[in-house]
Design a protein around this motif. Structure first.
Motif, PDB file in Angstrom:
ATOM      1  N   HIS A  12       0.845  -1.169   0.071  1.00  0.00           N
ATOM      2  CA  HIS A  12       0.171  -0.132  -0.107  1.00  0.00           C
ATOM      3  C   HIS A  12       1.011   1.114   0.039  1.00  0.00           C
ATOM      4  CE1 HIS A  12      -3.836  -1.777   0.375  1.00  0.00           C
ATOM      5  NE2 HIS A  12      -3.472  -2.825   0.860  1.00  0.00           N
ATOM      6  N   ASP A  13       2.134   1.233   0.356  1.00  0.00           N
ATOM      7  CA  ASP A  13       2.856   2.447   0.454  1.00  0.00           C
ATOM      8  C   ASP A  13       3.705   2.551  -0.888  1.00  0.00           C
ATOM      9  OD1 ASP A  13       2.844   3.059   3.171  1.00  0.00           O
ATOM     10  OD2 ASP A  13       4.327   1.912   3.941  1.00  0.00           O
ATOM     11  N   PRO A  70       3.449   8.032   1.215  1.00  0.00           N
ATOM     12  CA  PRO A  70       3.146   6.757   2.076  1.00  0.00           C
ATOM     13  C   PRO A  70       1.608   6.668   2.037  1.00  0.00           C
ATOM     14  CG  PRO A  70       4.692   8.033   3.311  1.00  0.00           C
ATOM     15  CD  PRO A  70       4.527   8.809   2.147  1.00  0.00           C
ATOM     16  N   ALA A  71       1.225   5.423   2.326  1.00  0.00           N
ATOM     17  CA  ALA A  71      -0.350   5.291   2.504  1.00  0.00           C
ATOM     18  C   ALA A  71      -1.116   6.070   3.641  1.00  0.00           C
ATOM     19  CB  ALA A  71      -0.393   3.772   3.070  1.00  0.00           C
ATOM     20  N   GLU A  72      -0.231   6.242   4.684  1.00  0.00           N
ATOM     21  CA  GLU A  72      -0.942   7.143   5.899  1.00  0.00           C
ATOM     22  C   GLU A  72      -1.155   8.798   5.384  1.00  0.00           C
ATOM     23  OE1 GLU A  72      -2.745   8.679   9.114  1.00  0.00           O
ATOM     24  OE2 GLU A  72      -2.424   6.536   8.447  1.00  0.00           O
ATOM     25  N   GLU A  73       0.103   9.216   4.680  1.00  0.00           N
ATOM     26  CA  GLU A  73      -0.062  10.516   4.271  1.00  0.00           C
ATOM     27  C   GLU A  73      -0.913  10.721   3.009  1.00  0.00           C
ATOM     28  OE1 GLU A  73       3.086  13.875   2.027  1.00  0.00           O
ATOM     29  OE2 GLU A  73       4.044  12.072   3.105  1.00  0.00           O
ATOM     30  N   ARG A  74      -1.253   9.659   1.986  1.00  0.00           N
ATOM     31  CA  ARG A  74      -2.121   9.671   1.061  1.00  0.00           C
ATOM     32  C   ARG A  74      -3.767   9.609   1.648  1.00  0.00           C
ATOM     33  NH1 ARG A  74       0.869   5.493  -1.265  1.00  0.00           N
ATOM     34  NH2 ARG A  74      -0.973   3.953  -0.799  1.00  0.00           N
ATOM     35  N   ARG A  75      -3.759   9.080   2.757  1.00  0.00           N
ATOM     36  CA  ARG A  75      -5.241   9.030   3.648  1.00  0.00           C
ATOM     37  C   ARG A  75      -5.512  10.481   4.074  1.00  0.00           C
ATOM     38  NH1 ARG A  75      -7.292   8.819   8.183  1.00  0.00           N
ATOM     39  NH2 ARG A  75      -5.304   8.642   9.147  1.00  0.00           N
ATOM     40  N   LYS A  76      -4.480  11.067   4.577  1.00  0.00           N
ATOM     41  CA  LYS A  76      -4.638  12.434   4.927  1.00  0.00           C
ATOM     42  C   LYS A  76      -4.898  13.527   3.765  1.00  0.00           C
ATOM     43  CE  LYS A  76      -2.130  12.223   9.177  1.00  0.00           C
ATOM     44  NZ  LYS A  76      -0.753  12.149   9.851  1.00  0.00           N
ATOM     45  N   GLU A  79      -8.735  12.805   2.649  1.00  0.00           N
ATOM     46  CA  GLU A  79      -9.346  13.434   3.723  1.00  0.00           C
ATOM     47  C   GLU A  79      -9.604  14.850   3.459  1.00  0.00           C
ATOM     48  OE1 GLU A  79      -8.301  11.820   7.590  1.00  0.00           O
ATOM     49  OE2 GLU A  79      -8.996   9.921   7.101  1.00  0.00           O
TER      50      GLU A  79
END
Length: 82
Positions: A12-13, A70-76, A79
């Motif tokens: 996912h990253d 990375p996945a977490e940053e993409r989620r943000k 959002e």
């Protein structure tokens, strides 16, 4: 054991469109590989790839590393767009 390339496609990253890839593949499996039944899934995948490619190119031009967030940053990012 999966090849290194296959593992990267599942990461996912690295690949921001894993969910869209899986949904397209499932649709094809569920519909005996009749592509016309899965047009909406293909479009979502294509839009996902284009969106993240554009972000990647923007980051590359700006000298931001890594080029693919990375996945977490993409989620943000998603959002913040609503």
């Amino acid at each position: 054991r999966m090849s290194r390339h296959a593992q990267q496609l599942r990461d996912h990253d690295i690949n921001p469109c894993v969910a869209e890839t899986d949904a397209s593949r499932k649709c094809m499996d569920d519909n005996n590989y009749k592509k016309d039944m899965c047009t909406a899934y293909f479009l979502k995948y294509k839009n996902c790839r284009k969106f993240w490619h554009d972000i990647m190119m923007q980051r590359k031009r700006s000298g931001v590393k890594p080029e693919m967030p990375p996945a977490e940053e993409r989620r943000k990012i998603l959002e913040s767009m609503g």
